[in-house]
Design a protein around this motif. Structure first.
Motif, PDB file in Angstrom:
ATOM      1  N   ALA A 120      -0.271  16.166 -13.765  1.00  0.00           N
ATOM      2  CA  ALA A 120      -0.879  17.449 -13.443  1.00  0.00           C
ATOM      3  C   ALA A 120      -0.024  18.627 -13.904  1.00  0.00           C
ATOM      4  CB  ALA A 120      -1.124  17.544 -11.942  1.00  0.00           C
ATOM      5  N   ARG A 121       1.201  18.379 -14.345  1.00  0.00           N
ATOM      6  CA  ARG A 121       2.060  19.472 -14.816  1.00  0.00           C
ATOM      7  C   ARG A 121       1.474  20.115 -16.056  1.00  0.00           C
ATOM      8  NH1 ARG A 121       7.793  16.937 -15.536  1.00  0.00           N
ATOM      9  NH2 ARG A 121       7.652  15.549 -13.781  1.00  0.00           N
ATOM     10  N   PRO A 122       1.666  21.422 -16.189  1.00  0.00           N
ATOM     11  CA  PRO A 122       1.205  22.066 -17.422  1.00  0.00           C
ATOM     12  C   PRO A 122       2.062  21.601 -18.599  1.00  0.00           C
ATOM     13  CG  PRO A 122       2.354  23.641 -16.016  1.00  0.00           C
ATOM     14  CD  PRO A 122       2.226  22.366 -15.241  1.00  0.00           C
ATOM     15  N   ARG A 174       0.804  -1.210   0.000  1.00  0.00           N
ATOM     16  CA  ARG A 174       0.000   0.000   0.000  1.00  0.00           C
ATOM     17  C   ARG A 174       0.850   1.279   0.000  1.00  0.00           C
ATOM     18  NH1 ARG A 174       0.138  -2.056   5.006  1.00  0.00           N
ATOM     19  NH2 ARG A 174       0.435  -0.637   6.776  1.00  0.00           N
ATOM     20  N   LYS A 175       1.953   1.287   0.721  1.00  0.00           N
ATOM     21  CA  LYS A 175       2.789   2.495   0.773  1.00  0.00           C
ATOM     22  C   LYS A 175       3.440   2.783  -0.574  1.00  0.00           C
ATOM     23  CE  LYS A 175       3.706   2.137   5.673  1.00  0.00           C
ATOM     24  NZ  LYS A 175       4.685   1.835   6.709  1.00  0.00           N
ATOM     25  N   SER A 176       4.008   1.754  -1.184  1.00  0.00           N
ATOM     26  CA  SER A 176       4.670   1.979  -2.477  1.00  0.00           C
ATOM     27  C   SER A 176       3.650   2.273  -3.571  1.00  0.00           C
ATOM     28  CB  SER A 176       5.535   0.781  -2.850  1.00  0.00           C
ATOM     29  OG  SER A 176       4.754  -0.379  -2.955  1.00  0.00           O
ATOM     30  N   LEU A 177       2.469   1.664  -3.503  1.00  0.00           N
ATOM     31  CA  LEU A 177       1.428   1.966  -4.492  1.00  0.00           C
ATOM     32  C   LEU A 177       0.936   3.400  -4.349  1.00  0.00           C
ATOM     33  CD1 LEU A 177      -0.630  -1.352  -4.422  1.00  0.00           C
ATOM     34  CD2 LEU A 177       0.799  -0.505  -6.276  1.00  0.00           C
ATOM     35  N   THR A 178       0.778   3.846  -3.098  1.00  0.00           N
ATOM     36  CA  THR A 178       0.345   5.225  -2.865  1.00  0.00           C
ATOM     37  C   THR A 178       1.408   6.204  -3.347  1.00  0.00           C
ATOM     38  OG1 THR A 178      -0.864   4.480  -0.926  1.00  0.00           O
ATOM     39  CG2 THR A 178      -0.462   6.830  -1.095  1.00  0.00           C
ATOM     40  N   ALA A 219       0.837   8.859  -6.352  1.00  0.00           N
ATOM     41  CA  ALA A 219       1.013  10.298  -6.128  1.00  0.00           C
ATOM     42  C   ALA A 219       2.032  10.870  -7.100  1.00  0.00           C
ATOM     43  CB  ALA A 219       1.447  10.548  -4.693  1.00  0.00           C
ATOM     44  N   LYS A 220       3.113  10.150  -7.334  1.00  0.00           N
ATOM     45  CA  LYS A 220       4.141  10.615  -8.264  1.00  0.00           C
ATOM     46  C   LYS A 220       3.569  10.718  -9.677  1.00  0.00           C
ATOM     47  CE  LYS A 220       8.807   9.519  -9.798  1.00  0.00           C
ATOM     48  NZ  LYS A 220       9.925   8.575  -9.671  1.00  0.00           N
ATOM     49  N   HIS A 221       2.790   9.727 -10.080  1.00  0.00           N
ATOM     50  CA  HIS A 221       2.197   9.736 -11.412  1.00  0.00           C
ATOM     51  C   HIS A 221       1.193  10.874 -11.548  1.00  0.00           C
ATOM     52  CE1 HIS A 221       0.797   8.268 -15.249  1.00  0.00           C
ATOM     53  NE2 HIS A 221      -0.445   8.288 -14.791  1.00  0.00           N
TER      54      HIS A 221
END
Length: 90
Positions: free
Chosen positions: A75-77, A60-64, A68-70
């Motif tokens: 979300a970058r312009p 769960r920690k590595s998936l989260t 989040a990283k993805h």
């Protein structure tokens, strides 16, 4: 059918018919198929589901972190078109 079917038939003995549908014939092939279908297979599927849940819980920690990283990357312009190079078809 693996090792579980003969082991279950041996240890359940005459009580094996109590765990199978009433319309199961009394020959060995039908009893073995019934034990596989109604006893062994549900245990195997349950084990696979528990294993998958256990694995996802432990990851769960590595998936989260990866999610989040993805989401931050997505979300970058968009960058300006100056540095864009179209792929070549050669």
């Amino acid at each position: 059918m693996g090792l579980m079917v003969p082991v279950l038939i041996f240890f359940l003995g005459p009580h094996v018919k109590e765990y199978l549908p009433a319309d199961t014939p009394d020959n060995w092939a039908a009893i073995a198929a019934g034990v596989w279908r109604f006893i062994v297979r549900p245990i195997a599927v349950g084990g696979m589901l528990v294993g998958a849940a256990y694995t996802l819980f432990n990851m769960r920690k590595s998936l989260t972190r990866a999610s989040a990283k993805h989401s931050l990357i997505c979300a970058r312009p968009p960058t300006s078109g100056r540095n864009f190079r179209a792929p070549s078809n050669t």
